[in-house]
Enzyme design. Structure first.
Site, PDB file in Angstrom:
ATOM      1  CE1 TYR A  17      21.132  59.805 -20.927  1.00 41.71           C
ATOM      2  CE2 TYR A  17      21.860  58.840 -18.845  1.00 41.71           C
ATOM      3  CZ  TYR A  17      20.841  59.276 -19.684  1.00 41.71           C
ATOM      4  OH  TYR A  17      19.540  59.206 -19.262  1.00 41.71           O
ATOM      5  CB  SER A  61      19.832  60.502 -15.753  1.00 42.36           C
ATOM      6  OG  SER A  61      20.478  59.270 -15.494  1.00 42.36           O
TER       7      SER A  61
END
Length: 351
Positions: A168, A143
């Site tokens: 995350y 990501s």
């Protein structure tokens, strides 16, 4: 823009055994699985159908995939080591596309253990399956969140990414390092793909485009965080898929130029590689809402708010390495992509 090169049908190098797609009921997993199935490949899809968002959307995606003869679905949690071992033993995939994860930056502030289970323990189970079953290439979703506090723009893979600002993002960076250790120890070709703000039909309901569309159509205020100063490399899902399938057909190889005295953080002396996949145009939140208003034919009521914890002010993707490797960079304009999303949204929700 340089001309993009053509490639053979995706997955041709892996036609002897099925392709394993984790998170097949998820947004990106669904689109990737569909692309391979449409090309005649056999796909084993797994998903735990987590209720993080409405599972009805996930089952609807699976129903679409079930129209293809080559699709086999198994309800499996990647964090379950026994179930994952059984999947690898039963199907012996040679290509693994690991797209399952616990997503969401803000959710990680309240439910951190979900990320350790799905994104760390789950990824370990994938790595172990690949290690023990002769997988020829592991491609996994990372990501743009790994860049965290980095402010040098555009983000490129050769910048250090060791200051994530959300759990995350930290788990995604950990995935990259875990993959490197398995590539080094077991000669496992592994490629991490850093996705940038993916949107499109069948998207996630917790993402901005989905939330804003719902609010605008209902006449509700749209929360404009960061006082509208935030920017993102919004990337249409078909562009993500094209990058995934092209990279998948090029297993990572060790870099002969890698130097431990001056280490490149995107390559390695092991068969391990990192690539960005994102639009090389960073769009401001105000322009994003303007474009969505045009696609919906409605005006938004804008509610300006401060930045949220865990968010970054801007993302901007450098995809030069991706283009050099496979002759492709995302090309769908914001106007075209939003129009496609809105057409799907109105059809699916009958609005």
């Amino acid at each position: 823009m340089a001309e993009q090169t053509s490639v053979p049908a995706p997955g041709a190098a892996y036609a002897d055994r099925p392709i394993l797609v984790t998170g097949a009921a998820g947004f990106i997993g669904y689109h990737v699985a569909r692309r391979y199935l449409a090309a005649g490949r056999r796909v084993v899809g797994i998903d735990n159908l987590s209720p993080y968002y409405d599972p009805k959307l996930k089952t609807a995606r699976l129903a679409e995939l079930g129209r293809f003869d080559g699709f086999l679905f198994r309800k499996v949690d990647v964090a379950d080591p026994s179930a994952m071992a059984t999947i690898f033993e039963a199907h012996e995939p040679t290509l693994v596309l690991h797209l399952a994860a616990q997503p969401g930056v803000r959710h990680s502030l309240h439910k951190p253990h979900d990320y350790v289970s799905a994104n760390l323990a789950g990824f370990l189970n994938v790595l172990e399956g690949c290690r023990h079953h002769g997988v020829r290439h592991l491609v996994y979703a990372s990501s743009s969140s790994v860049y965290g506090a980095v402010t040098a723009e555009p983000f490129n893979e050769h910048l250090p990414a060791d200051h994530p600002v959300s759990l995350y993002g930290a788990t995604k960076r950990a995935n990259e390092l875990m993959a490197h250790s398995y590539s080094h120890l077991f000669d496992l070709p592994a490629t991490g793909l850093r996705f940038f703000t993916v949107y499109g039909p069948w998207g996630r309901p917790d993402m901005a485009l989905f939330l804003f569309s719902r609010a605008i159509l209902a006449g509700d205020p749209v929360p404009v965080f960061g006082q509208g100063k935030m920017r993102r490399s919004f990337t249409y899902v078909d562009d993500i898929v094209e990058g995934v399938v092209r990279i998948a057909d090029r297993p990572a190889v060790a870099s002969t130029a890698w130097n431990g005295g001056d280490p490149d953080v995107a390559t390695a002396a092991a068969p391990w590689r990192i690539y960005n996949i994102g639009s090389d145009r960073s769009v401001g939140l105000e322009e994003m809402i303007d474009t969505l208003e045009a696609a919906l034919g409605r005006k938004a009521v804008r509610d300006y708010q401060p930045m949220q914890a865990g968010d970054v002010r801007a993302t901007a993707a450098d995809v030069a390495d991706l283009f050099e490797a496979v002759g492709y960079r995302p090309e769908t304009s914001l106007e075209e992509g939003f129009a496609r999303f809105v057409a799907w949204y109105r059809s699916y929700y009958q609005t």
